[in-house]
Every structure is written in structure tokens, then in C-alpha cells.
Design an enzyme around this catalytic site. Structure first.
Site, PDB file in Angstrom:
ATOM      1  N   ASP A  11      16.063 -35.551  99.753  1.00 22.45           N
ATOM      2  CA  ASP A  11      15.238 -36.289  98.783  1.00 22.45           C
ATOM      3  C   ASP A  11      13.819 -36.213  99.309  1.00 22.45           C
ATOM      4  O   ASP A  11      13.515 -36.769 100.362  1.00 22.45           O
ATOM      5  CB  ASP A  11      15.743 -37.738  98.716  1.00 22.45           C
ATOM      6  CG  ASP A  11      14.854 -38.622  97.840  1.00 22.45           C
ATOM      7  OD1 ASP A  11      13.808 -38.135  97.357  1.00 22.45           O
ATOM      8  OD2 ASP A  11      15.211 -39.794  97.650  1.00 22.45           O
ATOM      9  N   TYR A 230      17.645 -48.265 107.914  1.00 22.30           N
ATOM     10  CA  TYR A 230      17.966 -47.628 106.646  1.00 22.30           C
ATOM     11  C   TYR A 230      16.738 -46.983 106.024  1.00 22.30           C
ATOM     12  O   TYR A 230      15.685 -47.581 105.957  1.00 22.30           O
ATOM     13  CB  TYR A 230      18.545 -48.656 105.674  1.00 22.30           C
ATOM     14  CG  TYR A 230      20.045 -48.605 105.652  1.00 22.30           C
ATOM     15  CD1 TYR A 230      20.808 -49.628 106.184  1.00 22.30           C
ATOM     16  CD2 TYR A 230      20.697 -47.496 105.123  1.00 22.30           C
ATOM     17  CE1 TYR A 230      22.185 -49.571 106.167  1.00 22.30           C
ATOM     18  CE2 TYR A 230      22.072 -47.435 105.109  1.00 22.30           C
ATOM     19  CZ  TYR A 230      22.813 -48.465 105.623  1.00 22.30           C
ATOM     20  OH  TYR A 230      24.171 -48.381 105.618  1.00 22.30           O
ATOM     21  N   LYS A 233      20.106 -44.044 100.989  1.00 17.49           N
ATOM     22  CA  LYS A 233      21.506 -43.642 101.108  1.00 17.49           C
ATOM     23  C   LYS A 233      21.566 -42.148 101.430  1.00 17.49           C
ATOM     24  O   LYS A 233      20.621 -41.412 101.207  1.00 17.49           O
ATOM     25  CB  LYS A 233      22.261 -43.963  99.824  1.00 17.49           C
ATOM     26  CG  LYS A 233      22.765 -45.414  99.793  1.00 17.49           C
ATOM     27  CD  LYS A 233      24.053 -45.553 100.582  1.00 17.49           C
ATOM     28  CE  LYS A 233      24.480 -46.995 100.762  1.00 17.49           C
ATOM     29  NZ  LYS A 233      23.921 -47.638 101.970  1.00 17.49           N
TER      30      LYS A 233
HETATM   31  C1  F6R Z   1      19.146 -42.647  97.375  1.00 14.34           C
HETATM   32  C2  F6R Z   1      18.186 -43.676  97.061  1.00 14.34           C
HETATM   33  C3  F6R Z   1      18.442 -45.067  97.449  1.00 14.34           C
HETATM   34  C4  F6R Z   1      17.162 -45.744  97.802  1.00 14.34           C
HETATM   35  C5  F6R Z   1      17.320 -47.228  97.738  1.00 14.34           C
HETATM   36  C6  F6R Z   1      16.122 -48.037  98.161  1.00 14.34           C
HETATM   37  O1  F6R Z   1      18.766 -41.513  96.747  1.00 14.34           O
HETATM   38  O2  F6R Z   1      17.192 -43.363  96.457  1.00 14.34           O
HETATM   39  O3  F6R Z   1      19.361 -45.224  98.465  1.00 14.34           O
HETATM   40  O4  F6R Z   1      16.743 -45.334  99.048  1.00 14.34           O
HETATM   41  O5  F6R Z   1      17.631 -47.553  96.420  1.00 14.34           O
HETATM   42  O6  F6R Z   1      14.945 -47.461  97.727  1.00 14.34           O
HETATM   43  P1  F6R Z   1      13.617 -48.243  97.427  1.00 14.34           P
HETATM   44  O7  F6R Z   1      13.494 -49.276  98.454  1.00 14.34           O
HETATM   45  O8  F6R Z   1      12.549 -47.218  97.522  1.00 14.34           O
HETATM   46  O9  F6R Z   1      13.784 -48.775  96.045  1.00 14.34           O
HETATM   47 MG    MG Z   2      19.038 -39.498  96.606  1.00 12.21          MG
HETATM   48 MG    MG Z   3      16.357 -41.511  96.972  1.00 17.35          MG
END
Ligand code: F6R
Ligand code: MG
Ligand code: MG
Length: 366
Positions: A11, A230, A233
Site C-alpha cells: 500500500d 501498528y 493491516k
Molecule cells: C489496510 C488499511 C487499514 C488502515 C486502517 C487505519 O489497507 O488501510 O488497515 O491502515 O484502517 O488507517 P487510518 O488510521 O489511516 O484510517
Molecule cells: Mg491495504
Molecule cells: Mg491501507
């Protein structure tokens, strides 16, 4: 000649929050590959699933080859520049290390690689999932490779009579790869005991016990184990060879009709059903639901056919409707109980501070 399939996914930025990468971003990754691959690779296929871009490459250099990994890493770096220029959300998010160290494993991108002697015909499937983690493939792989209720080939096909060997990784162990090998059918209950905990035990590979050949390679990286916190994901990719001594394509796809609950969705912190979607689909409801796409290929001497969208068939419309229903049903439960992940898996830790701050206000009655 042995052929290697390498899929490397990251990503590196998306439009509208976590919906999908921009066209310019995809173009810059594609251009980098086309301009720099030379004769390092035989063929490639670029796609996205939710906010993740995956580069599938065929070549003859074996898994973990530094130049192959560098090509993907540099393509993601080139993409990140575009993502920054366009103001995309989370530009370069999965590139967790400053400089390339010879292998993208442990640097943020997800990797799955398979090396094998091509069969006269070589059907294989490339899966990519978004808004979830590598444990999402545990149940579908268990059903496809170990359960005759899903896979009649286990009792019908002579080439599958001895069952399969599963390599399972303990992804909670951060000081190296901690793995266990289990053989089905005899270790079936032990395998089930591990796979019930998909955030801890993840299937890394599956091998035919009849021929010793590898059927499955899945990515197992947990981003928070790399970054120490974290960062999103892990959105796993997977390669699965099909037919003959392996399950049929239909047997491998069938478990995705369940729409089983996986970790992911909003803020990477919920339990949501996994929806099979078309190739190059974005994300929507509740930063989800978690999605999985599947590109089916045939291959000859490393040359790929066009990708066929395995979840485009009208059958999957009914599945998607049911999964949407499950997702909305779970969301009616809001933050309570099973709807949200356990504390250890939450991507946002604000709740810990909240709970801490509340402690002094508790009183114990005499
Ligand atoms: C995976 C993804 C999610 C984000 C999570 C938090 O592709 O995009 O796991 O990392 O929803 O993201 P923020 O804090 O940027 O909304
Ligand atoms: Mg993703
Ligand atoms: Mg993402």
C-alpha cells in the site's frame, strides 16, 4: 527449467482515504517495471485490490532473489513519489525501511513466491486481500486442502491420495521464523487447533505429499512486528497451483462462498466478513468490508495468459449480497464484544489510555 512466480504487494497511497490507488500511481509503478525489468523477468501482471498494488512477476531466479525484490521495491518507491505529488492518503505507507537491504521481506511489502518445474499445462491462482491480515486464508486453505466435504478430490483424485503437508508460522514470534510442519489427514486436529487462532498461526505454504511439490505460498508478514507498532493491516497475497495433484480451481474457490469473519475493516480493528470481489476493486463500507480478489492464469515457459477474474461469475453476486448482509448485521453491534478485535490486535491504542485514565475513578465498596 524451473519457473518462479513472485508476487510483491504494498500500500503506497490511495484516493479518498483507503479506497484505491490512483491511475497515475498505477502508471508510475507499471512504467518503472517496464523501463527497468530488461530481461530480468519473463512476464508480469500489475493489479490492485483495495488500496494495495501487487506486482506479479515470472522469472527463473528462484525465491528471494535480490534483483527481483529490488525491482519491486524501486517500483514502489517511484510510485510513492507520484502518490506524494498527488497528495494521496498514506503515501509510501508500507515501505517501512529507509534503504533496500536485498530482500523486501521484513521491510513492509507482502511477498509470496513459488518455484517449480512447469507442468505441460500450469493453472494457478493469485489471491490478494485488503483490510485484513494473513490469517484470513487459514480457513479457505484448510477446507480446500484437508476437508473432503469441500474437496471431493481428496477421495476421488489418485494424485491427492496421501494428503498435504502444511507449514504453519507462529507470527507472534518476532526473533525469526518459528514454524511447524503438519501432515493431513493424520494431524488434522492439531492443524485445526492452531488455525483457530488466525492472528497467531498462519499457513505459510502447503505441499503435495504424493509428489513433494509445493501447492501454496502465502505472505505471512505482520507489519506491527516490523514497525514495532501498528501501521495498517497486513493485507496478504497468495499463490495457489491448481488441478491434477492439487485441488481443482473450483475446490480452492468454494470456501470463499462462506464470507467468514476475519480481522480488519475500519481502523484495522474489527471483525468483518471477507467478501470475494472482482479484480481491481476498491473499498467502501466501513473501510471494508475486507475483500479478496482472485486472478486465474495459465502459463507456458513463464509467459502468462491474460488474467481471468475468478470472482466475476454471477454466482458470486449472491455471495456478495449475503456477505454485505453479514457485514451490516455485525455492524449493528457497534463496539461491543465480537464486533471489535481483542485489545492486542487493535490498530488504534487510544482506548488503552482511556482505560488507564479511568482506573483512579474506580472505587471498591467495603
Ligand atoms: C489496510 C488499511 C487499514 C488502515 C486502517 C487505519 O489497507 O488501510 O488497515 O491502515 O484502517 O488507517 P487510518 O488510521 O489511516 O484510517
Ligand atoms: Mg491495504
Ligand atoms: Mg491501507
Amino acid at each position: 527449467m524451473k519457473t518462479t512466480l513472485s508476487v510483491i504487494k504494498a500500500d503506497i497511497g490511495s484516493i479518498g482515504g483507503h479506497i484505491c490507488p490512483s491511475r497515475q500511481l498505477l502508471d508510475s509503478v507499471r512504467n518503472h517495471i517496464e523501463e527497468n525489468a530488461g530481461d530480468l523477468i519473463i512476464d508480469h501482471y500489475l493489479s490492485f485490490t483495495g488500496d494495495d498494488i501487487a506486482i506479479l512477476m515470472t522469472h527463473t531466479h528462484g525465491p528471494g532473489h535480490d534483483e527481483i525484490h529490488r525491482l519491486a521495491w524501486d517500483a514502489f518507491l517511484a510510485g510513492t513519489e507520484t502518490a506524494r505529488r498527488q497528495g494521496l492518503y498514506g503515501a509510501g505507507q508500507d515501505l517501512l525501511k529507509e534503504s533496500f537491504s536485498g530482500n523486501v521481506k521484513g521491510m513492509g511489502p507482502a511477498v509470496a513466491e513459488l518455484e517449480f518445474e512447469e507442468r505441460p499445462n500450469e493453472p494457478f491462482l493469485f489471491f490478494a486481500a485488503d483490510k485484513t491480515d494473513p490469517g484470513a486464508y487459514n480457513l479457505p486453505l484448510y477446507l480446500a486442502f484437508a476437508d473432503p466435504m469441500n474437496t471431493p478430490g481428496l477421495i476421488l483424485a489418485p494424485g491427492m491420495s496421501r494428503g498435504f503437508r502444511f507449514v504453519v508460522m507462529d507470527v507472534g514470534h518476532t526473533e525469526g521464523d518459528r514454524v511447524i510442519e503438519l501432515n493431513t489427514p493424520e494431524d488434522l486436529y492439531d492443524l485445526a487447533a492452531l488455525l483457530r487462532d488466525p492472528e497467531r498461526y498462519v499457513i505459510e505454504s502447503v505441499w503435495s505429499r504424493d509428489t513433494g511439490e509445493q501447492a501454496v505460498a502465502a505472505s505471512t508478514s505482520r507489519l506491527h512486528n516490523i514497525a514495532g507498532k501498528y501501521t495498517g493491516k497486513d493485507d496478504p497475497v497468495m499463490l495457489v497451483r491448481a488441478q491434477k495433484m492439487f485441488p481443482a480451481t473450483g475446490e480452492i474457490l468454494a470456501p470463499y462462498a462462506i464470507g467468514h469473519f476475519v480481522a480488519g475493516g475500519m481502523r484495522g480493528s474489527h471483525q468483518m466478513p471477507l467478501m470475494p470481489v472482482g479484480l481491481n476493486s476498491g473499498i467502501s463500507y466501513f473501510d471494508g468490508p475486507p475483500v479478496v480478489s482472485c486472478a486465474a492464469f495459465a502459463m507456458h515457459e513463464g509467459r502468462l495468459t491474460e488474467a481471468v477474474d475468478a470472482f466475476a461469475h454471477p454466482f458470486w453476486d449472491e455471495v456478495r449480497n449475503r456477505v454485505a448482509g453479514k457485514a451490516m448485521e455485525m455492524r449493528r453491534q457497534g463496539f461491543v464484544g465480537a464486533a471489535m478485535l481483542p485489545m492486542s490486535e487493535l490498530e488504534y491504542t487510544g482506548i488503552m489510555e482511556k482505560l488507564e485514565a479511568l482506573q483512579p475513578r474506580f472505587t471498591v465498596r467495603g
